[in-house]
Design a protein around this motif. Structure first.
Motif, mmCIF file in Angstrom:
data_model
loop_
_atom_site.group_PDB
_atom_site.id
_atom_site.type_symbol
_atom_site.label_atom_id
_atom_site.label_comp_id
_atom_site.label_asym_id
_atom_site.label_seq_id
_atom_site.Cartn_x
_atom_site.Cartn_y
_atom_site.Cartn_z
ATOM 1 N N PHE A 253 -19.064 -12.064 -13.906
ATOM 2 C CA PHE A 253 -18.782 -13.585 -14.240
ATOM 3 C C PHE A 253 -19.243 -14.442 -13.380
ATOM 4 N N MET A 254 -19.795 -14.298 -12.259
ATOM 5 C CA MET A 254 -20.467 -15.128 -11.361
ATOM 6 C C MET A 254 -22.044 -15.519 -11.857
ATOM 7 N N LEU A 313 -17.489 -14.606 -3.522
ATOM 8 C CA LEU A 313 -16.909 -13.783 -4.407
ATOM 9 C C LEU A 313 -15.757 -13.012 -3.982
ATOM 10 N N ASN A 314 -14.746 -13.194 -4.485
ATOM 11 C CA ASN A 314 -13.518 -12.339 -4.003
ATOM 12 C C ASN A 314 -13.198 -11.059 -4.802
ATOM 13 N N ASN A 315 -12.239 -10.465 -4.416
ATOM 14 C CA ASN A 315 -11.804 -8.965 -4.902
ATOM 15 C C ASN A 315 -10.500 -9.267 -5.887
ATOM 16 N N LEU A 335 -18.797 -24.897 -0.276
ATOM 17 C CA LEU A 335 -18.789 -23.532 -0.609
ATOM 18 C C LEU A 335 -17.964 -23.580 -2.130
ATOM 19 N N LEU A 336 -18.606 -22.711 -2.872
ATOM 20 C CA LEU A 336 -18.192 -22.437 -4.128
ATOM 21 C C LEU A 336 -17.473 -21.048 -3.990
ATOM 22 N N ASN A 337 -16.145 -20.949 -3.970
ATOM 23 C CA ASN A 337 -15.276 -20.078 -3.807
ATOM 24 C C ASN A 337 -14.598 -19.304 -5.331
ATOM 25 N N ILE A 338 -14.956 -17.922 -5.663
ATOM 26 C CA ILE A 338 -14.706 -17.597 -7.161
ATOM 27 C C ILE A 338 -13.761 -16.601 -6.989
ATOM 28 N N SER A 339 -12.641 -16.968 -7.470
ATOM 29 C CA SER A 339 -11.370 -15.897 -7.361
ATOM 30 C C SER A 339 -11.281 -14.838 -8.721
ATOM 31 N N LYS A 340 -10.817 -13.746 -8.406
ATOM 32 C CA LYS A 340 -10.586 -13.333 -9.637
ATOM 33 C C LYS A 340 -9.055 -12.775 -10.054
ATOM 34 N N ILE A 341 -7.971 -13.391 -9.238
ATOM 35 C CA ILE A 341 -6.606 -13.081 -9.345
ATOM 36 C C ILE A 341 -6.282 -14.528 -8.954
ATOM 37 N N ALA A 342 -4.961 -14.625 -9.658
ATOM 38 C CA ALA A 342 -4.132 -16.077 -9.233
ATOM 39 C C ALA A 342 -3.812 -16.131 -7.477
#
Length: 411
Positions: A253-254, A313-315, A335-342
């Motif tokens: 995704f990133m 990039l998170n888990n 900071l660009l913080n990318i989450s995978k879950i809510a």
């Protein structure tokens, strides 16, 4: 007070957990405590002399089991093999097979027993008052819990053990039994907030032994970063530092998002993992994707310094958090913080950071692309003053957390 810290290894390749423990120990020593450290060594993991400054004395013992197993798996590219080929290799390497079974079903009993023996030896010879096991690996906590010593026993839990998303249910059942037994034998268990949040299988009495704390990664008294001049080529450098995993930290995704961003946005990756996915986007992004591979800590610090915007990039699980996140925040940079879950644990940290854009992985839309472009324009070459960071994250400093933990340890 004499405190023994029990760690996995003190080599130059030790992970973030060991570094956190050493920084806490260094702070404990400023309060008049004497800090010892017990760790294992093997052909690959020798003591890094730079780490000697954190403690008063280091005790080591030789343990080759993990090294032999890791070398065998690496040489045979184990994860890429079919099951039949794995069985064939096991038939011709029975000792490796036994080590695998020991690690999977008996919590590495050979190394664990050696840790237990050496904990007892060091405690007896040095009149240790308190012993602190730092995990992962979990067998360190198991070794301490079963050691017959007079010293008080404590456990710093920096990674989940039972609630591991990669484990089948039958292994979770086994691990739950082991984990409860260790909890019962400890005076106190100190766990990272996002790890502790996921431990829902303990009874009320065991829960009383818990102390949850934040990642201690915010420096105190640090100068704010100087803003560097804009690039003559109008290039904007985004930097990601860390590991990718196909299962819990997949970079697809990133990388896909970056393929939609303006041509002067460059992504620098310092680390490894998910090579097939990254290689695919090397073709798509061309010179805009720069991969440096694994780098040492000095180069990682330079990467933070040279980047315009940092990428976290998170888990895909709620009880793990990339430790680099707080290091990013510590710089004061956008900071660009990318989450995978809510329910991503990073949001507790990033929601209050002034220069952050939080994005949750989903279908990439024009609105999402525009939000990244706008964020980049609005925050480019801006920085949060470090005094403001210290104020916002006062409970994320080593001084704050080490003092709180020490209050429980000192009797």
């Amino acid at each position: 007070m004499d405190i023994l810290l029990v760690l996995d290894n003190l080599s130059g390749k030790c992970g973030a957990n060991v570094k956190i423990a050493l920084e806490l120990a260094e702070e404990w020593s400023t309060h008049g405590n004497r800090i010892y450290c017990l760790t294992r060594i093997d052909n690959e993991r020798q003591v890094d002399h730079e780490k000697e400054k954190y403690v008063d004395e280091i005790f080591t013992f030789v343990a080759q089991e993990d090294y032999d197993l890791t070398l065998f798996i690496k040489n045979n590219e184990w994860n890429k093999l079919r099951n039949l080929k794995k069985i064939q290799l096991m038939i011709f390497n029975p000792m490796i097979f036994l080590k695998m079974m020991d690690k999977k079903f008996f919590a590495s009993s050979a190394i664990r027993k050696r840790y237990k023996t050496n904990i007892k030896k060091v405690c007896f010879e040095n009149r240790i008052d308190a012993v602190v096991a730092v995990t992962e690996p979990f067998y360190i906590a198991m070794a301490l819990s079963s050691a017959k010593i007079r010293a008080y026993k404590y456990w710093i839990m920096l990674d989940p053990y039972t609630n591991n998303s990669a484990l089948p249910n039958y292994l979770k059942i086994i691990r739950k039994i082991w984990e409860k037994k260790v909890f019962r034998r400890m005076e106190k268990v100190f766990a990272l907030d996002f790890v502790w949040r996921d431990i829902d299988y303990l009874n009320r009495n065991l829960l009383k032994k818990a102390y949850a704390f934040h990642l201690p990664k915010i420096a105190v008294g640090q100068e704010s970063l100087m803003i560097k001049p804009k690039s003559e080529k109008n290039e904007i450098v985004f930097a990601y530092i860390g590991q990718f995993y196909n299962n819990i930290r997949n970079p697809e995704f990133m990388l896909q998002l970056f393929s939609k961003l303006p041509s002067n946005y460059y992504l620098y990756i310092y680390g490894g993992g998910s090579e097939e996915i990254v290689d695919k986007y090397k073709v798509i992004l061309g010179k805009r994707l720069v991969c440096f591979g694994w780098v040492n800590s000095d180069m990682a610090e330079r990467a933070l310094d040279n980047a315009d915007i940092l990428v976290n990039l998170n888990n895909s699980v709620s009880n793990l958090l990339p430790s680099k996140l707080l290091e990013y925040i510590n710089t004061g940079k956008p900071l660009l913080n990318i989450s995978k879950i809510a329910e991503c644990p990073s949001l507790e940290y990033t929601n209050k950071y002034p220069l952050c854009l939080n994005i949750c992985e989903s279908r990439i839309t024009e609105e999402m692309i525009d939000s990244v472009v706008k964020f980049t324009k609005d925050t480019y070459k801006k920085v949060v003053a470090h005094k403001e960071i210290e104020k916002l994250y006062s409970d994320c400093t080593c001084q704050f957390i080490s003092k709180d933990i020490l209050n429980y340890i000192v009797k």
